[in-house]
Design an enzyme around this catalytic site. Structure first.
Site, PDB file in Angstrom:
ATOM      1  N   CYS A 130       0.802  -1.223   0.000  1.00 57.94           N
ATOM      2  CA  CYS A 130       0.000   0.000   0.000  1.00 57.94           C
ATOM      3  C   CYS A 130       0.839   1.279   0.000  1.00 57.94           C
ATOM      4  O   CYS A 130       0.288   2.376  -0.141  1.00 57.94           O
ATOM      5  CB  CYS A 130      -0.963   0.007   1.171  1.00 57.94           C
ATOM      6  SG  CYS A 130      -0.198  -0.382   2.749  1.00 57.94           S
ATOM      7  N   HIS A 242      -2.316   6.665   3.929  1.00 61.44           N
ATOM      8  CA  HIS A 242      -0.878   6.696   4.169  1.00 61.44           C
ATOM      9  C   HIS A 242      -0.308   7.939   3.485  1.00 61.44           C
ATOM     10  O   HIS A 242      -0.687   8.263   2.350  1.00 61.44           O
ATOM     11  CB  HIS A 242      -0.183   5.468   3.570  1.00 61.44           C
ATOM     12  CG  HIS A 242      -0.508   4.177   4.264  1.00 61.44           C
ATOM     13  ND1 HIS A 242      -1.190   4.108   5.451  1.00 61.44           N
ATOM     14  CD2 HIS A 242      -0.222   2.891   3.908  1.00 61.44           C
ATOM     15  CE1 HIS A 242      -1.311   2.839   5.816  1.00 61.44           C
ATOM     16  NE2 HIS A 242      -0.736   2.082   4.896  1.00 61.44           N
TER      17      HIS A 242
END
Length: 334
Positions: A130, A242
């Site tokens: 990710c 993120h």
């Protein structure tokens, strides 16, 4: 009608896969079976207008399916992906288990979707980490302007990357902070609420963590094995998205304006010009883009740029990649 087995349908990434499939008109007309462990067995998942109960994975005969999407972690991939492929069912795997296998293509759809054609070697396609996924999405257009020599990443990763239990732990710790309620840490080694933890995953003998190692190796596999990469990963008390502070050194000259122009050509990247503005984790949550801001010269090297990225780790960093890979596989090869 093609049949898809969705393993891990009740998890963070699995639910996002379902959400994206429900949203996309371009996804082929398929029959989807939500699959999980004993923990999620019987739980209802809304898929294409129907409420379907999660089926225990041990009851599944993968020979009845045209494709399996695994969003259930490395242990499930290790145990069940071979059963699927041996039954003749190709697999799109979201875990890290097969990513570095040289016979398994590691695919970031905005960068190397053509590599899906290599699925026949082991009947497995891996989607990237990710962090590796959004970062390669941004670096690939820049690498075409001037080859990248070195990348330094400081990642600020939300708790959803560690699963539902990690999200619950942040929520309970935050409540306990204000109410003096007792709580017990189960996921993180130290309190995550109102804190940052500069270590994600186990520490290897060289001092790097498993997460830092995965990010570096995956970027190199997808983009260019000759790039030198250093990573510092930090867990932050944010539920979703993120963010990454990115330092890139190039072999030749490249200006911030050239970089912005190249990134604007990508339908997967949104760039902000205003140097007094930026994208935050909350701005990226629920979005499919990789957001780039604070793009400028790095004064410490001759040919360097610095920028900040924000992306929804459950959508762009995981679920959307899996859906786009599955969509391409179903329409082109199956």
């Amino acid at each position: 009608m093609k049949k898809i087995a969705l393993v891990g349908a009740a998890g963070n990434v699995g639910r996002k896969i379902v959400e994206i499939i429900n949203e996309r008109d371009s996804f082929p007309d398929v029959s989807i079976t939500p699959i999980g462990s004993m923990r999620s067995q019987g739980e209802k998942i809304h898929i294409k207008g129907h409420d379907l109960a999660v089926v225990h994975i041990d009851t599944i005969d993968f020979s009845h399916y045209d494709l399996a999407i695994f969003a259930a972690g490395s242990k499930a991939a290790q145990d069940y992906v071979p059963k699927a492929t041996q039954a003749g069912c190709p697999v799109v795997d979201c875990s890290s288990f097969y990513r570095m296998d040289p016979k398994v293509p590691l695919v970031v759809p905005p960068v190397n979707l053509k590599d899906v054609e290599r699925y026949t070697e082991k009947k497995i396609i891996s989607s990237a980490n990710c962090i590796a996924s959004p970062i390669t999405t941004v670096l690939a257009p820049l690498h075409q302007i001037a080859p990248i020599d070195r990348v330094v990443l400081s990642t600020y990763q939300s708790v959803s990357g560690a699963g539902k239990d990690a999200m619950n732990e942040l929520m309970h710790q935050t409540k306990a902070f204000y109410t003096t309620m007792p709580y017990q840490r189960k996921v993180f080694p130290k309190d995550i609420a109102f804190n940052v933890l500069p270590m994600i995953d186990v520490v290897h003998p060289n001092g790097n963590t498993g997460e830092e190692t995965k990010i570096a190796l995956e970027i190199k596999k997808v983009l260019d094995r000759n790039i030198s990469i250093a990573v510092q990963s930090v867990r932050v008390p944010v539920f979703i998205s993120h963010c990454v502070s990115v330092f890139v050194e190039f072999s030749g000259a490249i200006t911030p304006d050239q970089a912005k122009d190249a990134l604007r050509l990508s339908p997967h990247v949104t760039v902000i010009d205003d140097m007094k503005n930026y994208y935050s984790a909350l701005d990226a949550a629920g979005e499919d883009q990789v957001f780039v801001s604070r793009l400028r010269y790095d004064p410490s090297v001759e040919n360097g740029l610095i920028f900040w990225t924000a992306s929804d780790n459950l959508r762009r960093g995981a679920a959307l990649d899996a859906v786009e890979i599955a969509e391409h596989l179903l329409t082109k090869y199956l």
